[in-house]
Motif scaffolding. Sequence first.
Motif: not given
Lengths: 79, 438
Positions: A39-46
């Motif tokens: 989940v964190a990865k999606k946010l960080i990618n954004q």
Amino acid sequence: MEYEEAKQKIVEGLTKKLKTKSKFYFNDLAKIIGEKPRVAKKLINQMITEEVLEYWSSGSTSMYGLKGTGKQAHSEHED
Amino acid sequence: MAKHETPLLDQLETGPWPSFVTDIKREAESRAKNEKNVEYQIPQDCCDDLLGVLELSYKHGRTHWKHGGIVGVFGYGGGVIGRYCDQPEMFPGVAHFHTMRVSQPAGKFYTTKYLEEICDLWERRGSGLTNMHGSTGDIIFLGTTTPQLEETFWELGHNLDQDLGGSGSNLRTPSDCVGQARCEWSCYDTQAICHDLTVEYQDELHRPAFPYKFKFKFDGCPNCCVASIARSDLSFVGTWRDDIKIDQEAVKAYVGGEFPSNGGAHAGRDWGPFDIQKEVIDLCPTGCMRYEDGKLEINTPECTRCMHCINVMPRALRPGNDKGCSILAGAKAPILDGAQMGSLIVPFIKVEEPYDEIKETVIEPIWDWWMEEGKNRERLGELMKRQGFQKLLEVTGFKPDPRMVQEPRTNPYIFWKEDEVEGGFDRDINEFRKHHQR
């Protein structure tokens, strides 16, 4: 978690630590956001796409930092 | 006339082997002449300065490179490795000399047209120097400046239908052997799965969120031509479940000297007549073969698929028909220390498109575990050591299997848990004493 909330947490969390370090591991960011890695990865990618964060890589390890912060941006004349 | 004197490097050229120094000098000379009128986008004398800085490093006995940085192409967290020279005044041509990793095609099949195109691109936008290939398998472009990174990436993507490879805490560019394209021993289509997983896991390849690097490698058979078992976090080694196929007539032909052993690979010297007992039977690591009365027999349950007999007598012996792969986890081959071979996690699995079983029961559960539990810069193999192989079995749901253990009483990673034992670990001491004296 909503993106804006995560962004605020990351910017605050990383700014607070800026005096001691400017580059962070992915796990540090996931902990700040308080979400599981995927989940964190999606946010960080954004945050990368919006240029809030930028990647730093040694070649073997990757780290993240607030865009434009840290010694290297100045010393390598790339800011 | 060379730009810098390089007496120490010149010495390297005097050995009997081809020298990278000669290669760099040749490129330096070609750039100086520029007979093809290339519009060089980075300093024309970068190769001269590269020789200069290398000479200085030999003289000083220490490096003059700094590595790492914030360089990259937009949205990608890998594929570019920042390199800076710490003597930029002396060697301005290599002040910025970044490396780019370009994803190699599965099995490393190229057309000459493609090779010419990537070389022309790199001649113009970089130093012209490449590594074909780096340890992970990528095409390595050596040396360019920061402004050229996006330009090169654009041309690779738009003109050459090509992508950057992995670096940093990413999935690294998956690599495979030539597979069924040219090798009849290959037990599955290595190129197909290598390509499929590369496409499926694009996000893991370009956006770093792992604790450290992660490598897939695909070997079609246990000969392990890409050494997946020694250097990839998840290694796929082709194997088969049924009997090795034996052509008894061909075995006789080898014994009679009609066919050269090893496909004639060792024909440069006279080794005397072929001795099947000495060269095959006695070298079988499990002793599962015998040759009697002109007949070769193999006891399949004892065979570990070491490939030796097949390699020696390829016309007579072939892998069986029920083919798939074994999956091993946790290998790593760091430069300094801590090399580790892979541990068997899946003894046999069919390799069939769309590979859902492999993705859903092996790859993704392992990643979830490692992403949550792995420490920064900890490879999968280190996590397996720290938390135990038993934990890996738990997260993947695979049952312990004797084939995961090298021999009895070694690799003692399979323990009972309290809830698996009748009555738990507590006992009634009085009841025990009734039957056992102090």
